[in-house]
Design a protein around this motif. Structure first.
Motif, PDB file in Angstrom:
ATOM      1  N   VAL A 103       2.024  -9.109   7.698  1.00  0.00           N
ATOM      2  CA  VAL A 103       1.691  -7.730   7.332  1.00  0.00           C
ATOM      3  C   VAL A 103       2.442  -6.824   8.286  1.00  0.00           C
ATOM      4  CG1 VAL A 103      -0.158  -6.009   7.207  1.00  0.00           C
ATOM      5  CG2 VAL A 103      -0.599  -8.362   6.488  1.00  0.00           C
ATOM      6  N   GLN A 104       2.986  -5.739   7.739  1.00  0.00           N
ATOM      7  CA  GLN A 104       3.717  -4.816   8.607  1.00  0.00           C
ATOM      8  C   GLN A 104       3.714  -3.418   8.013  1.00  0.00           C
ATOM      9  OE1 GLN A 104       7.787  -5.956   9.415  1.00  0.00           O
ATOM     10  NE2 GLN A 104       7.734  -4.857  11.344  1.00  0.00           N
ATOM     11  N   LEU A 105       3.578  -2.429   8.899  1.00  0.00           N
ATOM     12  CA  LEU A 105       3.839  -1.045   8.533  1.00  0.00           C
ATOM     13  C   LEU A 105       5.353  -0.904   8.522  1.00  0.00           C
ATOM     14  CD1 LEU A 105       2.963   1.913   8.044  1.00  0.00           C
ATOM     15  CD2 LEU A 105       2.967   2.199  10.533  1.00  0.00           C
ATOM     16  N   CYS A 106       5.909  -0.590   7.374  1.00  0.00           N
ATOM     17  CA  CYS A 106       7.372  -0.597   7.224  1.00  0.00           C
ATOM     18  C   CYS A 106       7.954   0.801   7.349  1.00  0.00           C
ATOM     19  CB  CYS A 106       7.755  -1.265   5.908  1.00  0.00           C
ATOM     20  SG  CYS A 106       7.397  -3.023   5.927  1.00  0.00           S
ATOM     21  N   ARG A 107       7.954   1.291   8.566  1.00  0.00           N
ATOM     22  CA  ARG A 107       8.594   2.554   8.931  1.00  0.00           C
ATOM     23  C   ARG A 107       9.505   2.248  10.100  1.00  0.00           C
ATOM     24  NH1 ARG A 107       6.259   6.637   6.239  1.00  0.00           N
ATOM     25  NH2 ARG A 107       7.169   8.285   7.452  1.00  0.00           N
ATOM     26  N   PRO A 108      10.795   2.321   9.961  1.00  0.00           N
ATOM     27  CA  PRO A 108      11.559   2.718   8.785  1.00  0.00           C
ATOM     28  C   PRO A 108      11.514   1.641   7.698  1.00  0.00           C
ATOM     29  CG  PRO A 108      13.055   1.998  10.502  1.00  0.00           C
ATOM     30  CD  PRO A 108      11.658   1.986  11.094  1.00  0.00           C
ATOM     31  N   ALA A 109      11.955   2.021   6.508  1.00  0.00           N
ATOM     32  CA  ALA A 109      11.862   1.162   5.330  1.00  0.00           C
ATOM     33  C   ALA A 109      12.528  -0.193   5.533  1.00  0.00           C
ATOM     34  CB  ALA A 109      12.473   1.875   4.124  1.00  0.00           C
ATOM     35  N   GLU A 110      13.595  -0.239   6.303  1.00  0.00           N
ATOM     36  CA  GLU A 110      14.355  -1.471   6.492  1.00  0.00           C
ATOM     37  C   GLU A 110      13.534  -2.576   7.158  1.00  0.00           C
ATOM     38  OE1 GLU A 110      15.466   1.640   7.347  1.00  0.00           O
ATOM     39  OE2 GLU A 110      16.722   1.800   5.555  1.00  0.00           O
ATOM     40  N   LYS A 111      12.417  -2.225   7.779  1.00  0.00           N
ATOM     41  CA  LYS A 111      11.566  -3.244   8.409  1.00  0.00           C
ATOM     42  C   LYS A 111      11.075  -4.271   7.395  1.00  0.00           C
ATOM     43  CE  LYS A 111       9.564  -1.228  12.533  1.00  0.00           C
ATOM     44  NZ  LYS A 111       8.284  -0.980  13.196  1.00  0.00           N
ATOM     45  N   VAL A 112      11.010  -3.882   6.128  1.00  0.00           N
ATOM     46  CA  VAL A 112      10.499  -4.803   5.114  1.00  0.00           C
ATOM     47  C   VAL A 112      11.382  -6.042   4.987  1.00  0.00           C
ATOM     48  CG1 VAL A 112      11.632  -3.869   3.028  1.00  0.00           C
ATOM     49  CG2 VAL A 112       9.361  -4.894   2.868  1.00  0.00           C
ATOM     50  N   ILE A 136      -5.764  -0.822  14.985  1.00  0.00           N
ATOM     51  CA  ILE A 136      -5.990  -0.018  13.775  1.00  0.00           C
ATOM     52  C   ILE A 136      -5.364   1.375  13.933  1.00  0.00           C
ATOM     53  CG2 ILE A 136      -8.272   0.852  14.466  1.00  0.00           C
ATOM     54  CD1 ILE A 136      -7.310  -0.161  10.893  1.00  0.00           C
ATOM     55  N   ARG A 137      -5.272   1.851  15.168  1.00  0.00           N
ATOM     56  CA  ARG A 137      -4.665   3.162  15.426  1.00  0.00           C
ATOM     57  C   ARG A 137      -3.190   3.210  15.019  1.00  0.00           C
ATOM     58  NH1 ARG A 137      -7.280   7.050  17.829  1.00  0.00           N
ATOM     59  NH2 ARG A 137      -9.315   6.612  18.701  1.00  0.00           N
ATOM     60  N   GLU A 138      -2.521   2.051  14.997  1.00  0.00           N
ATOM     61  CA  GLU A 138      -1.118   2.005  14.575  1.00  0.00           C
ATOM     62  C   GLU A 138      -0.964   2.400  13.103  1.00  0.00           C
ATOM     63  OE1 GLU A 138       1.667   1.144  16.494  1.00  0.00           O
ATOM     64  OE2 GLU A 138       0.266   1.244  18.172  1.00  0.00           O
ATOM     65  N   PHE A 139      -2.034   2.257  12.330  1.00  0.00           N
ATOM     66  CA  PHE A 139      -2.005   2.584  10.904  1.00  0.00           C
ATOM     67  C   PHE A 139      -2.484   4.007  10.617  1.00  0.00           C
ATOM     68  CE2 PHE A 139      -2.546  -2.072   9.290  1.00  0.00           C
ATOM     69  CZ  PHE A 139      -1.234  -2.338   9.623  1.00  0.00           C
ATOM     70  N   TYR A 176       0.894  -1.160   0.000  1.00  0.00           N
ATOM     71  CA  TYR A 176       0.000   0.000   0.000  1.00  0.00           C
ATOM     72  C   TYR A 176       0.926   1.201   0.000  1.00  0.00           C
ATOM     73  CZ  TYR A 176      -3.936  -3.052   0.744  1.00  0.00           C
ATOM     74  OH  TYR A 176      -4.897  -4.023   0.584  1.00  0.00           O
ATOM     75  N   HIS A 177       0.958   1.896  -1.107  1.00  0.00           N
ATOM     76  CA  HIS A 177       2.045   2.811  -1.456  1.00  0.00           C
ATOM     77  C   HIS A 177       1.532   4.215  -1.751  1.00  0.00           C
ATOM     78  CE1 HIS A 177       5.739   4.101  -3.473  1.00  0.00           C
ATOM     79  NE2 HIS A 177       5.112   4.230  -4.621  1.00  0.00           N
ATOM     80  N   ASN A 178       2.348   5.195  -1.345  1.00  0.00           N
ATOM     81  CA  ASN A 178       2.145   6.587  -1.739  1.00  0.00           C
ATOM     82  C   ASN A 178       3.425   7.010  -2.460  1.00  0.00           C
ATOM     83  OD1 ASN A 178       1.966   9.356  -1.992  1.00  0.00           O
ATOM     84  ND2 ASN A 178       1.207   9.696   0.082  1.00  0.00           N
ATOM     85  N   PRO A 179       3.373   7.216  -3.783  1.00  0.00           N
ATOM     86  CA  PRO A 179       4.589   7.533  -4.530  1.00  0.00           C
ATOM     87  C   PRO A 179       5.251   8.843  -4.108  1.00  0.00           C
ATOM     88  CG  PRO A 179       2.651   7.672  -5.954  1.00  0.00           C
ATOM     89  CD  PRO A 179       2.195   7.133  -4.632  1.00  0.00           C
ATOM     90  N   TYR A 222     -11.028   9.051   4.170  1.00  0.00           N
ATOM     91  CA  TYR A 222      -9.935  10.030   4.132  1.00  0.00           C
ATOM     92  C   TYR A 222      -8.615   9.257   4.073  1.00  0.00           C
ATOM     93  CZ  TYR A 222     -13.679  13.082   5.641  1.00  0.00           C
ATOM     94  OH  TYR A 222     -14.875  13.761   5.721  1.00  0.00           O
ATOM     95  N   PRO A 223      -8.276   8.693   2.902  1.00  0.00           N
ATOM     96  CA  PRO A 223      -7.117   7.796   2.826  1.00  0.00           C
ATOM     97  C   PRO A 223      -5.778   8.453   3.168  1.00  0.00           C
ATOM     98  CG  PRO A 223      -8.003   8.237   0.636  1.00  0.00           C
ATOM     99  CD  PRO A 223      -8.967   8.813   1.631  1.00  0.00           C
ATOM    100  N   GLU A 224      -5.732   9.772   3.181  1.00  0.00           N
ATOM    101  CA  GLU A 224      -4.495  10.428   3.623  1.00  0.00           C
ATOM    102  C   GLU A 224      -4.191  10.105   5.083  1.00  0.00           C
ATOM    103  OE1 GLU A 224      -7.746  13.613   4.265  1.00  0.00           O
ATOM    104  OE2 GLU A 224      -7.325  12.024   2.823  1.00  0.00           O
ATOM    105  N   LEU A 225      -5.175   9.563   5.800  1.00  0.00           N
ATOM    106  CA  LEU A 225      -4.983   9.166   7.198  1.00  0.00           C
ATOM    107  C   LEU A 225      -4.281   7.819   7.350  1.00  0.00           C
ATOM    108  CD1 LEU A 225      -8.458  10.225   8.611  1.00  0.00           C
ATOM    109  CD2 LEU A 225      -6.238  11.214   9.227  1.00  0.00           C
ATOM    110  N   ILE A 226      -4.121   7.090   6.242  1.00  0.00           N
ATOM    111  CA  ILE A 226      -3.490   5.768   6.299  1.00  0.00           C
ATOM    112  C   ILE A 226      -1.974   5.938   6.279  1.00  0.00           C
ATOM    113  CG2 ILE A 226      -3.227   3.533   5.166  1.00  0.00           C
ATOM    114  CD1 ILE A 226      -6.035   4.035   3.903  1.00  0.00           C
ATOM    115  N   ASN A 227      -1.337   5.407   7.293  1.00  0.00           N
ATOM    116  CA  ASN A 227       0.120   5.448   7.334  1.00  0.00           C
ATOM    117  C   ASN A 227       0.664   4.471   6.305  1.00  0.00           C
ATOM    118  OD1 ASN A 227       2.596   6.333   8.194  1.00  0.00           O
ATOM    119  ND2 ASN A 227       2.229   5.844  10.338  1.00  0.00           N
ATOM    120  N   ARG A 228       1.857   4.725   5.832  1.00  0.00           N
ATOM    121  CA  ARG A 228       2.429   3.901   4.774  1.00  0.00           C
ATOM    122  C   ARG A 228       3.928   3.787   4.935  1.00  0.00           C
ATOM    123  NH1 ARG A 228       1.506   9.537   3.896  1.00  0.00           N
ATOM    124  NH2 ARG A 228       3.448  10.398   3.195  1.00  0.00           N
ATOM    125  N   PRO A 229       4.449   2.816   4.251  1.00  0.00           N
ATOM    126  CA  PRO A 229       3.826   1.783   3.426  1.00  0.00           C
ATOM    127  C   PRO A 229       3.445   0.567   4.271  1.00  0.00           C
ATOM    128  CG  PRO A 229       6.195   1.624   3.234  1.00  0.00           C
ATOM    129  CD  PRO A 229       5.909   2.798   4.150  1.00  0.00           C
TER     130      PRO A 229
END
Length: 123
Positions: free
Chosen positions: A105-114, A57-60, A9-12, A90-97
């Motif tokens: 499934v994981q919120l990958c912040r920082p990117a290296e978590k992936v 869900i609040r983590e996202f 789930y990406h925001n370019p 309001y999809p701007e509320l979704i944290n990414r990626p």
């Protein structure tokens, strides 16, 4: 390239999100990219993602977005289904990626978590 399904789930416009896409590709996977601002996940999918990630869900939620307070999401008593509906509206509320793969499934912040989610391809 690996055949394993990797969904991002990406925001370019987001550097962290772009970095995750690059890391996934560097590890030998071609991800399926969902630009969630154009195609927001359903409330049910958001709840499933959070459940699969084993987080609230609040983590996202992106709490620094103006819509966070405007939509009353700072109210800690709101039920998860209401939060997920607001995130869909309001999809701007979704944290990414948010990365989805067979391992989890994981919120990958920082990117290296992936890298914790993906297995390096066999040489």
């Amino acid at each position: 390239m690996q055949n394993t399904d990797v969904i991002i789930y990406h925001n370019p416009r987001c550097a962290t999100s772009r970095n995750v896409v690059g890391l996934v590709r560097a590890m030998g996977y071609e991800p399926h990219i969902i630009e969630y601002l154009k195609t927001p996940p359903t409330p049910e999918m958001l709840l499933w993602l959070a459940n699969r990630a084993n987080v609230s869900i609040r983590e996202f939620l992106r709490t620094k977005e103006p819509a966070y307070k405007k939509q009353g999401l700072d109210d800690e008593t709101l039920p998860d289904d209401v939060i997920a509906s607001k995130m869909h509206d309001y999809p701007e509320l979704i944290n990414r990626p948010i990365v989805v793969c067979p391992k989890g499934v994981q919120l990958c912040r920082p990117a290296e978590k992936v890298t914790n989610l993906l297995i390096l391809p066999e040489e």
